[in-house]
Design a protein around this motif. Structure first.
Motif, short mmCIF file in Angstrom:
data_model
loop_
_atom_site.label_atom_id
_atom_site.label_comp_id
_atom_site.label_asym_id
_atom_site.label_seq_id
_atom_site.Cartn_x
_atom_site.Cartn_y
_atom_site.Cartn_z
N SER A 172 -85.72 101.37 -8.01
CA SER A 172 -86.04 100.11 -8.67
C SER A 172 -87.17 99.39 -7.92
O SER A 172 -87.53 99.76 -6.81
N ILE A 173 -87.73 98.39 -8.58
CA ILE A 173 -88.74 97.52 -7.97
C ILE A 173 -88.09 96.17 -7.72
O ILE A 173 -87.73 95.47 -8.67
N ALA B 138 -102.25 90.14 -12.83
CA ALA B 138 -101.76 90.24 -11.45
C ALA B 138 -100.72 91.35 -11.33
O ALA B 138 -100.73 92.13 -10.37
N LEU B 139 -99.82 91.43 -12.29
CA LEU B 139 -98.77 92.44 -12.26
C LEU B 139 -99.36 93.85 -12.30
O LEU B 139 -98.94 94.75 -11.55
N GLN B 140 -100.35 94.05 -13.15
CA GLN B 140 -100.98 95.37 -13.25
C GLN B 140 -101.78 95.70 -11.99
O GLN B 140 -101.76 96.84 -11.51
N ARG B 141 -102.48 94.72 -11.45
CA ARG B 141 -103.30 94.97 -10.26
C ARG B 141 -102.45 95.23 -9.02
O ARG B 141 -102.87 95.97 -8.13
N ALA C 201 -91.69 97.44 -16.31
CA ALA C 201 -90.59 98.33 -15.94
C ALA C 201 -90.53 99.53 -16.88
O ALA C 201 -90.36 100.68 -16.44
N GLU C 202 -90.71 99.27 -18.17
CA GLU C 202 -90.67 100.36 -19.14
C GLU C 202 -91.82 101.33 -18.93
O GLU C 202 -91.63 102.55 -18.95
N ASP C 203 -93.03 100.79 -18.70
CA ASP C 203 -94.19 101.65 -18.49
C ASP C 203 -94.04 102.53 -17.26
O ASP C 203 -94.62 103.62 -17.20
N ASN C 204 -93.29 102.05 -16.27
CA ASN C 204 -93.12 102.80 -15.03
C ASN C 204 -91.75 103.47 -14.92
O ASN C 204 -91.39 103.96 -13.85
N ASP C 205 -91.02 103.47 -16.04
CA ASP C 205 -89.72 104.16 -16.12
C ASP C 205 -88.81 103.75 -14.97
O ASP C 205 -88.27 104.59 -14.24
N THR D 12 -82.83 95.09 -20.84
CA THR D 12 -81.91 95.78 -19.95
C THR D 12 -82.58 96.40 -18.72
O THR D 12 -81.90 96.82 -17.80
N ASN D 13 -83.91 96.46 -18.74
CA ASN D 13 -84.58 97.08 -17.58
C ASN D 13 -85.04 96.05 -16.55
O ASN D 13 -85.82 96.37 -15.65
N VAL D 14 -84.58 94.81 -16.70
CA VAL D 14 -84.78 93.78 -15.68
C VAL D 14 -83.40 93.25 -15.30
O VAL D 14 -82.59 92.93 -16.19
N ARG D 15 -83.15 93.17 -14.01
CA ARG D 15 -81.84 92.69 -13.53
C ARG D 15 -82.06 91.53 -12.57
O ARG D 15 -83.02 91.51 -11.80
#
Length: 274
Positions: free
Chosen positions: A218-219, A206-209, A241-245, A267-270
């Motif tokens: 940010s997202i 679901a996240l990828q789609r 988050a890492e894949d999409n910088d 650290t890339n999730v807040r």
């Protein structure tokens, strides 16, 4: 018994095993749209003339069929066998149909569609799940609502669950979580339900789609209605988050995500508590 239909902007996934398990709630949903002076569209396999005759016999559709307030589209003639939907293109078609309905004096567009023929192959399923997420964003901001029917007897619960997870609501099919576009606060997407072991095969897909993209660096995900998330699901978010910088901001009432993020050093999730 009359179903509890949803107000304008709703987007419901409806699983069924017998055709009448979809047609009955679908036609009640459309009848409510007529009462609200919406244009209504019914999309289903079969001969449109036969479908029109059945609708005249089953509900208050006769006048609407004469005036154009009720429209019928055959899935058989509209989509070639094995056709893979263009997600963005399909949203544009419904955007144009909504705009046309408004221009002709209707209050919006309401659609009931049996879209089983469009998800029979893996390529179809992947594209249509993406479309369901995209069109939900459109419906969140425009006067369009829809009920989407899927034959679980033909497709299987697992396949339909992949689609149900891309709707704000699902009936007659299990969906442990919902990743959709109806947000409260202008977030990129909304997330509800539980991300646990039951969600494990569904959540990364679901996240990828959904293909969430950064806005303002940010997202942001409106997770106000998320009731549980395990560490594996947080790892999936961090990986995305890492894949999409970028950074993902999880707006949630839960206290556990922040503790898990600190524990695992993600650290890339807040987390923003709401």
């Amino acid at each position: 018994m009359h179903m509890q239909t949803a107000p304008v902007h709703d987007h419901v996934c409806w699983g069924y095993q017998r055709r009448d398990e979809f047609t009955v709630p679908a036609w009640e949903f459309l009848a409510d749209g007529l009462a609200a002076h919406e244009r209504v569209l019914y999309v289903a396999p079969g001969d449109p003339e036969l479908i029109a005759a059945q609708m005249r016999a089953a509900g208050p559709f006769d006048e609407g069929l004469r005036t154009g307030a009720v429209r019928i589209s055959s899935a058989d003639s509209t989509y070639a066998t094995g056709a893979v939907v263009d997600p963005a293109g399909q949203v544009e078609l419904y955007a144009a149909a909504t705009a046309q309905a408004l221009a002709e004096g209707y209050t919006g567009l309401r659609v009931a569609a049996d879209v089983t023929p469009l998800v029979r192959t893996p390529a179809q399923l992947d594209a249509f799940a993406r479309y369901e997420h995209l069109v939900d964003h459109f419906m969140a901001a425009h006067p369009m609502s829809a009920i989407c029917g899927y034959d679980t007897a033909e497709l299987g619960d697992e396949t339909v669950a992949q689609l149900a997870c891309m709707h704000p609501e699902a009936r007659q099919v299990p969906a442990p979580f919902h990743l959709h576009g109806h947000t409260r606060d202008g977030s990129t997407a909304a997330l509800a339900g539980e991300l646990d072991m039951q969600a494990r095969p569904l959540w990364p897909l679901a996240l990828q789609r959904a293909r969430l993209r950064p806005a303002g660096g940010s997202i942001a995900i409106d997770a106000t209605d998320l009731t549980f998330i395990d560490h594996r699901s947080l790892f999936d978010i961090a990986g995305y988050a890492e894949d999409n910088d970028t950074t993902v901001v999880l707006r949630t009432r839960l206290s556990t995500p922040a503790r898990l993020l600190e524990l695992f050093g993600l650290t890339n999730v807040r987390v923003e508590r709401v």
